[in-house]
Design an enzyme around this catalytic site. Structure first.
Site, mmCIF file in Angstrom:
data_model
loop_
_atom_site.group_PDB
_atom_site.id
_atom_site.type_symbol
_atom_site.label_atom_id
_atom_site.label_comp_id
_atom_site.label_asym_id
_atom_site.label_seq_id
_atom_site.Cartn_x
_atom_site.Cartn_y
_atom_site.Cartn_z
ATOM 1 C CG ASP A 1 50.004 76.779 -37.535
ATOM 2 O OD1 ASP A 1 49.130 75.915 -37.347
ATOM 3 O OD2 ASP A 1 51.186 76.500 -37.790
ATOM 4 C CB SER B 1 54.105 70.523 -39.555
ATOM 5 O OG SER B 1 53.087 69.985 -38.745
ATOM 6 C CG HIS C 1 50.081 73.683 -40.188
ATOM 7 N ND1 HIS C 1 50.920 74.027 -39.156
ATOM 8 C CD2 HIS C 1 50.374 72.386 -40.496
ATOM 9 C CE1 HIS C 1 51.672 72.993 -38.840
ATOM 10 N NE2 HIS C 1 51.367 71.991 -39.642
ATOM 11 C CG ASP D 1 48.138 95.548 -46.477
ATOM 12 O OD1 ASP D 1 47.517 95.354 -45.411
ATOM 13 O OD2 ASP D 1 49.371 95.380 -46.579
#
Length: 556
Positions: A445, A216, A484, A295
């Site tokens: 994210d 980040s 994130h 999956d």
């Protein structure tokens, strides 16, 4: 490469400091500023014992630094894991009174193992910073991660962290011009040089190899070094990097808040958890088998998963199996990214991915508040705090972000973004001295779009001689389903170690053609493993092996 602050900073009315020379003067170590302390070593990193007693280190501090030392016994649990015997140095530099009348300093913590492996790691921060986190050496930059027990300190690295040059997690420090510069880049320069000087004092020699790992905001900090200070680190791992947070990504946060608030004045109620799961399932139905495996994870280039939420629009009354027209409109608007009135894009679009049902996607985009005061992180951390107080020049604490004008207000972000964002692809000096870059980004994210990291990597390829030349020193890995930063949630294999393959690449020339990641206990498939593949490659099922094993997937 740029060493002095950019001219655009002066246009902001910010007071400029000569970053490298100031750091050199502080620690009295010219070698740390000309890059000679990071020259390729003649031999692999060697173990060295601490040469100075921990309690004696404060007396060795350079003038102008406040330093305390604490010896930690072997086996002491810090950050949830037992740590080796080491010395903790907590320091303050550049203490001053800011223009806002408040005290400031650059704080740091340096942990020195009694048995040092010759390596140095800078652990990046995040958010608005303002706190000195335990310098344990997170392997992926996302904090303490269950299932990844051994951080860099436990492996014998010396590790440093910093508060970014201000104290407190609010962006109110943005009212002080020097604090803005410190948080943009100056603190990371000064702390790197200082840490290397203290390491030299403590062990009688400089680091053999130096690494930076962050996520980040810490990912943004990692990217500062190839762009601004190319001789400080041998390898950087930038996870979910906040490449354009001071301008474009902040506008995207506001754009999403406005979009979803048009559905409901209570932001969290714009989309229920059932609605988000409905979207997730529909995206999976369309794109899950692109990798030949049904999956629950979409291993495909994000651009290959085309999805239109209009397929879920109700034809009658709202039910759990459909979305209202307003919800569809908000989703399409948000995922397309912010635009001005002329239709020009102001930030990247967002990939459609199953991780929209992850808890951290809600955390950033919608929050959980049951009132008209939102608690979504895009509102509390970005729009109402960082944008108004730090990213705007001049700061505007009373600004109503819901009234953001996408034609005129972007200009208010330009000046600071010029010194804060890490968009430059001019990393030739870092590449030429053998530096390596790993970029890792979750496809789901909700604060920084994975498409923005893809855009950066494509621009890097264009600037550095093409795809193959770039792959020799920089690689991007996408994590399908991940929100994130690592271990943040989403239907994904989001437990991964970015440091170990980076070290192997730098020191042994072992090219990271795949990084094996695993699924955490909160996922539907605890222990499942998947390869993270270097972009544009993606994991594909071989059709025969166990579907929960990375060994059954190839990168192509």
């Amino acid at each position: 490469m740029p060493r002095a602050p950019l001219a655009s900073a002066r246009a902001c009315g910010l007071r400029i400091t000569a970053t490298v020379s100031a750091a050199c003067a502080l620690v009295g170590l010219t070698a740390a500023c000309n890059g000679s302390d990071d020259d390729t070593p003649a031999a692999p990193p060697a173990e060295t014992a601490l040469a100075v007693d921990c309690a004696a280190m404060p007396a060795r501090a350079p003038a102008g630094m406040t330093l305390t030392a604490t010896a930690v016994a072997a086996g002491t649990v810090v950050g949830g894991n037992p740590q080796p015997a080491h010395c903790v140095l907590n320091g303050r530099m550049n203490e001053r009174t800011g223009a806002d009348g408040l005290p400031y300093y650059i704080g740091f913590q340096l942990r020195l193992p009694m048995a040092w492996n010759g390596r140095f790691m800078f652990q990046g921060g995040g958010g608005n910073d303002g706190v000195v986190r335990d310098a344990l050496g997170s392997l992926a930059g996302g904090g303490s991660i269950a299932g990844l027990k051994t951080g860099a300190l436990a492996q014998g690295f010396a590790v440093v962290s910093t508060d970014g040059g201000h104290q407190g997690t609010s962006a109110s420090f943005g009212l002080d011009p020097q604090a803005r510069i410190d948080h943009a880049y100056n603190a990371y320069d000064v702390v790197t040089v200082t840490a290397k000087s203290l390491i030299n004092t403590a062990y009688g020699r400089k680091p053999d190899r130096s690494y930076f790992v962050g996520c980040s905001g810490g990912g943004r900090q990692a990217m500062l070094f190839p762009q601004r200070f190319p001789d400080y680190f041998d390898g950087i791992a930038a996870n979910a990097p906040a490449i354009k947070v001071a301008r474009e990504a902040s506008m995207a946060s506001v754009w999403g808040l406005i979009s979803y608030s048009a559905v409901s004045p209570v932001l969290s109620q714009a989309l229920s958890d059932a609605d988000l799961k409905l979207v997730s399932n529909a995206v999976l139905q369309r794109c899950d088998t692109l990798d030949r495996a049904a999956d629950g994870i979409i291993h495909a280039n994000p651009a290959a998963c085309s999805f239109d939420p209009a397929v879920l629009q109700c034809t009658g009354a709202k039910t759990d199996s459909c979305l209202t027209a307003a919800q569809v409109t908000a989703l399409k608007k948000d995922f397309a990214g912010p635009k001005n009135s002329a239709g020009q894009s102001l930030y990247a679009s967002w990939p459609w991915d199953a991780g929209i049902a992850g808890a951290d996607w809600r955390n950033w985009k919608l929050g959980t508040s049951t009132t008209t005061t939102p608690n979504a992180r895009n509102a509390t951390l970005i729009a109402a705090d960082a944008m108004r107080l730090e990213f705007f020049t001049p700061p505007d604490p009373a600004f109503d972000y819901m009234a953001f004008n996408f034609d005129t207000d972007p200009a208010r972000l330009d000046a600071y973004a010029a010194i804060y964002n890490t968009t430059s692809t001019d990393v030739a000096a870092f590449r030429n001295r053998g530096g390596k870059m790993l970029l890792v980004h979750g496809v789901s994210d909700a604060i920084f779009s994975a498409n923005d990291s893809i855009d950066y990597y494509q621009r890097l390829q264009a600037a550095q001689g093409g795809a193959e030349a770039t792959r020799n020193f920089a690689r991007l890995y996408l994590v399908p389903g991940m929100n994130h930063c690592s271990n943040s949630g989403g239907p994904s294999t989001d437990l991964y170690d970015a440091l170990t393959p980076l070290v192997a690449w730098v020191e042994k020339g072992e090219v990271p053609d795949r990084i094996v990641a695993s699924a955490g206990p909160a996922t539907p498939w605890p222990g499942r493993t998947r390869p993270l593949c270097p972009y544009p490659q993606q994991a594909h099922y071989d059709g025969a092996g166990p579907i929960d094993s990375a060994s059954s997937f190839t990168c192509r």
